[in-house]
Scaffold this motif. Structure first.
Motif, PDB file in Angstrom:
ATOM      1  N   ILE A   1       0.863  -1.184   0.000  1.00 19.10           N
ATOM      2  CA  ILE A   1       0.000   0.000   0.000  1.00 19.10           C
ATOM      3  C   ILE A   1       0.896   1.229   0.000  1.00 19.10           C
ATOM      4  O   ILE A   1       2.089   1.128   0.241  1.00 19.10           O
ATOM      5  N   GLY A   2       0.302   2.377  -0.254  1.00 19.61           N
ATOM      6  CA  GLY A   2       1.059   3.625  -0.232  1.00 19.61           C
ATOM      7  C   GLY A   2       1.492   4.032  -1.624  1.00 19.61           C
ATOM      8  O   GLY A   2       1.020   3.498  -2.627  1.00 19.61           O
ATOM      9  N   PRO A   3       2.415   4.993  -1.683  1.00 17.30           N
ATOM     10  CA  PRO A   3       2.878   5.471  -2.996  1.00 17.30           C
ATOM     11  C   PRO A   3       3.637   4.375  -3.739  1.00 17.30           C
ATOM     12  O   PRO A   3       4.385   3.612  -3.141  1.00 17.30           O
ATOM     13  N   ASP A   4       3.410   4.276  -5.011  1.00 18.39           N
ATOM     14  CA  ASP A   4       4.099   3.318  -5.880  1.00 18.39           C
ATOM     15  C   ASP A   4       4.028   1.880  -5.385  1.00 18.39           C
ATOM     16  O   ASP A   4       5.049   1.211  -5.215  1.00 18.39           O
ATOM     17  N   PRO A   5       2.809   1.349  -5.161  1.00 23.46           N
ATOM     18  CA  PRO A   5       2.718  -0.030  -4.691  1.00 23.46           C
ATOM     19  C   PRO A   5       3.163  -1.014  -5.775  1.00 23.46           C
ATOM     20  O   PRO A   5       3.093  -0.726  -6.962  1.00 23.46           O
ATOM     21  N   VAL A   6       3.626  -2.163  -5.323  1.00 21.91           N
ATOM     22  CA  VAL A   6       3.998  -3.228  -6.250  1.00 21.91           C
ATOM     23  C   VAL A   6       2.718  -3.823  -6.836  1.00 21.91           C
ATOM     24  O   VAL A   6       1.639  -3.668  -6.257  1.00 21.91           O
ATOM     25  N   PRO A   7       2.816  -4.506  -8.000  1.00 24.80           N
ATOM     26  CA  PRO A   7       1.620  -5.179  -8.532  1.00 24.80           C
ATOM     27  C   PRO A   7       1.099  -6.188  -7.495  1.00 24.80           C
ATOM     28  O   PRO A   7       1.880  -6.888  -6.854  1.00 24.80           O
ATOM     29  N   HIS A   8      -0.200  -6.231  -7.343  1.00 25.54           N
ATOM     30  CA  HIS A   8      -0.809  -7.061  -6.302  1.00 25.54           C
ATOM     31  C   HIS A   8      -1.028  -8.499  -6.735  1.00 25.54           C
ATOM     32  O   HIS A   8      -1.543  -8.760  -7.821  1.00 25.54           O
ATOM     33  N   ASP A   9      -0.637  -9.412  -5.854  1.00 24.99           N
ATOM     34  CA  ASP A   9      -1.055 -10.797  -5.950  1.00 24.99           C
ATOM     35  C   ASP A   9      -2.457 -10.868  -5.350  1.00 24.99           C
ATOM     36  O   ASP A   9      -2.888  -9.951  -4.647  1.00 24.99           O
ATOM     37  N   THR A  10      -3.136 -11.969  -5.552  1.00 25.94           N
ATOM     38  CA  THR A  10      -4.502 -12.123  -5.048  1.00 25.94           C
ATOM     39  C   THR A  10      -4.583 -11.897  -3.541  1.00 25.94           C
ATOM     40  O   THR A  10      -5.455 -11.186  -3.053  1.00 25.94           O
ATOM     41  N   TRP A  11      -3.648 -12.474  -2.783  1.00 19.61           N
ATOM     42  CA  TRP A  11      -3.710 -12.339  -1.326  1.00 19.61           C
ATOM     43  C   TRP A  11      -3.577 -10.889  -0.898  1.00 19.61           C
ATOM     44  O   TRP A  11      -4.197 -10.467   0.075  1.00 19.61           O
ATOM     45  N   MET A  12      -2.771 -10.120  -1.631  1.00 18.09           N
ATOM     46  CA  MET A  12      -2.581  -8.713  -1.281  1.00 18.09           C
ATOM     47  C   MET A  12      -3.883  -7.941  -1.466  1.00 18.09           C
ATOM     48  O   MET A  12      -4.269  -7.132  -0.611  1.00 18.09           O
ATOM     49  N   THR A  13      -4.544  -8.206  -2.588  1.00 14.84           N
ATOM     50  CA  THR A  13      -5.809  -7.528  -2.870  1.00 14.84           C
ATOM     51  C   THR A  13      -6.860  -7.902  -1.843  1.00 14.84           C
ATOM     52  O   THR A  13      -7.576  -7.037  -1.324  1.00 14.84           O
ATOM     53  N   GLU A  14      -6.947  -9.185  -1.522  1.00 11.36           N
ATOM     54  CA  GLU A  14      -7.929  -9.625  -0.523  1.00 11.36           C
ATOM     55  C   GLU A  14      -7.667  -8.967   0.825  1.00 11.36           C
ATOM     56  O   GLU A  14      -8.596  -8.532   1.504  1.00 11.36           O
TER      57      GLU A  14
END
Length: 189
Positions: free
Chosen positions: A162-175
């Motif tokens: 989260i925050g500025p310039d986040p890395v691309p999200h995996d499914t677990w991150m989005t959940e």
């Protein structure tokens, strides 16, 4: 044409060094950072850093105290404006954008087993708790939950989820991140 350099006071130079220390320690941690690293970032000599702070440990402690102080001040201002915990969450959202601040806080927690560092970190975290306790309408349980969510957000921000310039999200991150309301200190109801 020669440029004129403005001479900083000792207090201003100390503040500049703490800022450089926050950046350096955020990037490499306590064990991986040298006073020379901080000196280079601040544009001063390493002996000057030692003259002002005495040791790497005291410089690290100053960086951790700075991080805790910024959080404490931000929470106090938010709670004086609105004693609801949502104001703490909103204030913390702004702080999360300061990734170096969050990383130094985590490095401080990790270095808490060090005899001289641990008491400072515990005192700083205690002051943050006390500000919320003294200026909010929340119960101790609600404050505990708020701080728990804050710690999770700190970890997620430091990992660039989260925050500025986040890395691309995996499914677990989005959940995980979708389970939080962006402007509160609590999961949505």
């Amino acid at each position: 044409m020669a440029t004129t350099r403005t001479r900083l006071t000792a207090a201003e130079r100390s503040e500049q060094l703490v800022g450089a220390a926050v950046t350096a320690f955020a990037n490499a941690g306590y064990a991986g950072t040298t006073t020379d690293d901080v000196a280079r970032l601040a544009g001063v000599s390493q002996p000057y850093v030692i003259r002002l702070f005495g040791s790497k440990q005291r410089l690290f402690i100053a960086a951790v105290e700075h991080a805790c102080g910024r959080i404490e001040q931000s929470f106090r201002e938010a709670l004086l404006a609105d004693p609801d915990l949502h104001s703490v969450g909103e204030a913390y959202q702004d702080l999360l954008a300061e990734r170096d601040l969050m990383a130094v806080l985590l490095h401080g927690f990790a270095a808490s087993s060090e005899r001289d560092i641990g008491p400072v970190v515990r005192k700083g975290f205690g002051r943050i708790y006390q500000v919320i306790r003294d200026h909010s309408e929340a119960s101790p349980e609600e404050i505990r939950d708020c701080l728990g969510v804050g710690m999770l957000l700190t970890v997620l921000a430091t990992m660039q989820i989260i925050g500025p310039d986040p890395v691309p999200h995996d499914t677990w991150m989005t959940e995980l991140t979708d389970s939080f309301d962006d402007e509160t200190c609590e999961p949505p109801e």
